[in-house]
Scaffold this motif. Sequence first.
Motif, short mmCIF file in Angstrom:
data_model
loop_
_atom_site.label_atom_id
_atom_site.label_comp_id
_atom_site.label_asym_id
_atom_site.label_seq_id
_atom_site.Cartn_x
_atom_site.Cartn_y
_atom_site.Cartn_z
N TYR A 1 -30.71 -9.14 -13.38
CA TYR A 1 -30.68 -7.82 -12.72
C TYR A 1 -29.25 -7.34 -12.82
CZ TYR A 1 -30.14 -4.22 -9.23
OH TYR A 1 -29.83 -3.03 -8.62
N PRO B 1 -24.84 -1.73 -13.41
CA PRO B 1 -23.47 -1.48 -13.88
C PRO B 1 -22.97 -0.14 -13.36
CG PRO B 1 -25.05 -1.01 -15.62
CD PRO B 1 -25.85 -1.53 -14.46
N TYR C 1 -13.94 -0.33 -6.83
CA TYR C 1 -13.97 -0.39 -8.28
C TYR C 1 -13.99 1.03 -8.84
CZ TYR C 1 -19.03 0.63 -8.36
OH TYR C 1 -20.26 1.21 -8.23
N GLN D 1 -23.98 -0.92 -2.70
CA GLN D 1 -24.78 -2.13 -2.43
C GLN D 1 -26.27 -1.80 -2.43
OE1 GLN D 1 -23.57 -4.20 1.11
NE2 GLN D 1 -25.59 -5.10 1.40
N CYS E 1 -24.31 -9.90 -13.58
CA CYS E 1 -22.92 -9.92 -14.03
C CYS E 1 -22.18 -8.63 -13.64
CB CYS E 1 -22.83 -10.21 -15.52
SG CYS E 1 -23.78 -9.11 -16.54
N TYR E 2 -22.78 -7.86 -12.73
CA TYR E 2 -22.10 -6.73 -12.06
C TYR E 2 -22.40 -6.89 -10.56
CZ TYR E 2 -21.85 -4.45 -16.68
OH TYR E 2 -21.60 -4.13 -18.00
C1 LIG Z 1 -22.61 -0.56 -8.97
S1 LIG Z 1 -21.64 -1.92 -8.55
C2 LIG Z 1 -22.83 -3.22 -8.28
C3 LIG Z 1 -23.37 -3.21 -6.89
C4 LIG Z 1 -24.32 -4.36 -6.66
N1 LIG Z 1 -25.55 -4.22 -7.40
C5 LIG Z 1 -24.67 -4.53 -5.19
O1 LIG Z 1 -25.85 -4.47 -4.81
O2 LIG Z 1 -23.76 -4.70 -4.38
C6 LIG Z 1 -20.95 -2.38 -10.10
C7 LIG Z 1 -20.02 -3.57 -10.05
O3 LIG Z 1 -19.73 -3.95 -11.38
C8 LIG Z 1 -18.41 -4.42 -11.44
N2 LIG Z 1 -17.97 -4.33 -12.85
C9 LIG Z 1 -17.77 -3.21 -13.57
N3 LIG Z 1 -17.39 -3.53 -14.82
C10 LIG Z 1 -17.34 -4.88 -14.89
C11 LIG Z 1 -17.03 -5.81 -15.91
N4 LIG Z 1 -16.67 -5.40 -17.13
N5 LIG Z 1 -17.07 -7.13 -15.60
C12 LIG Z 1 -17.44 -7.55 -14.37
N6 LIG Z 1 -17.77 -6.72 -13.37
C13 LIG Z 1 -17.73 -5.39 -13.61
C14 LIG Z 1 -17.65 -3.53 -10.48
O4 LIG Z 1 -16.47 -4.14 -10.02
C15 LIG Z 1 -18.68 -3.30 -9.37
O5 LIG Z 1 -18.49 -4.22 -8.32
#
Ligand SMILES: C[S@@+](CC[C@H](N)C(=O)[O-])C[C@H]1O[C@@H](n2cnc3c(N)ncnc32)[C@H](O)[C@@H]1O
Length: 357
Positions: free
Chosen positions: A28, A31, A57, A262, A285-286
Amino acid sequence: MEHLFHAGDNLDGLARLAALGVRVDLVYIDPPFATNNEFLMDADRASAVSGSGQLAYADTLRGSGYLEQLRRRLEAIRKIMAGDGSIYVHIDVKMEHHVRFLMDDVFGPRNFRNSITRVKCNPKNFNRYSYGNIKDTILFYSVSAHRIKWRPQGEALTDADAESRYPLVDAAGRRYATTPLHAPGSTRHGPTGGPWRGMPPPPGRHWRYPPEMLDALDAAGLIAWSATGNPRKIIYADQSAGKLPQDVWVYKDPQRPAYPTQKNAAMLERIILTSSEPGDTVLDCYAGSGATLLQAARLGRRFVGMDNAPAAQAVIRQRLRAAGVEWRVVGGVGSAGDAGDIGGVGVGGVGGVGEFV
Ligand SMILES: C[S@@+](CC[C@H](N)C(=O)[O-])C[C@H]1O[C@@H](n2cnc3c(N)ncnc32)[C@H](O)[C@@H]1O
């Protein structure tokens, strides 16, 4: 079962997983959506995105650069997925068509399963020459078109559903419906084609059950007899497995999130229960607030989490600890990598379970 976390760019983390031979059963990801926003957090994290606060972020990459970096990550994810694996990609209405093209490219159009509409919030009260946007999209693909883990979770019936589907009420106040005890198709051989208690099935039909089972149903009070002697099977509303889930979901996000954007925990629970088994590996991974990781651990799955934002890492660490979940570090930048790089020399000599920043 060892949960893993990579505190760094997920492209590096995915390469590390591939080198380690890790296979993931369910993905899941949520991004950044190329919104050109910086997501901020207040000191108490109570009211996530606001005009003030520290950077959580940045979502500032747009256009072809955005799509290219996402493509590289989707390809890396695809490489480590199990043959019967599934992937859910959460995306907003402005980017969903671009990302669907990417998903078709990487996973193949025949492995497209659903474009799920997710109702994310209450109706909005503004007038911008467009309808209020209360939905986003989850693109669901599988690695194979035929081998897919699939355990759909029945949806509870609403009162209105129960009233329309189970219109009758018995003496004890239980809501029920009745269905025919015979089905289309005549059977010349076998007990379901013959008479039961002297009654043949109607022409062109056969009994759904052999006579001894019809007797047992009747003895259990599960057959309703009409005034003209027509038997029908009783089905109670309180024994219903619920409605089969459809592709419009209402899962509003938390009003007071621990981290911007979130996602709803019950939505993640549904995805995990439907598309994985206990003991399977779930990748996010996000990871953001760690919502997926927490649900995966709670449901007896192993998680692999990644996030490159220190603010996310801090929230994840705090929430996992509060839930009593332990994990190990997979590489990462800065002190995270130093704390425990299971891909490097000294596997097992990690800096401590549960430490990554
Ligand atoms: C939309 S938020 C995810 C929120 C998450 N689904 C939740 O329920 O809390 C996207 C996340 O992806 C991370 N992110 C963006 N680009 C990334 C990368 N290249 N590698 C790792 N994390 C990344 C950001 O720091 C951010 O925390």
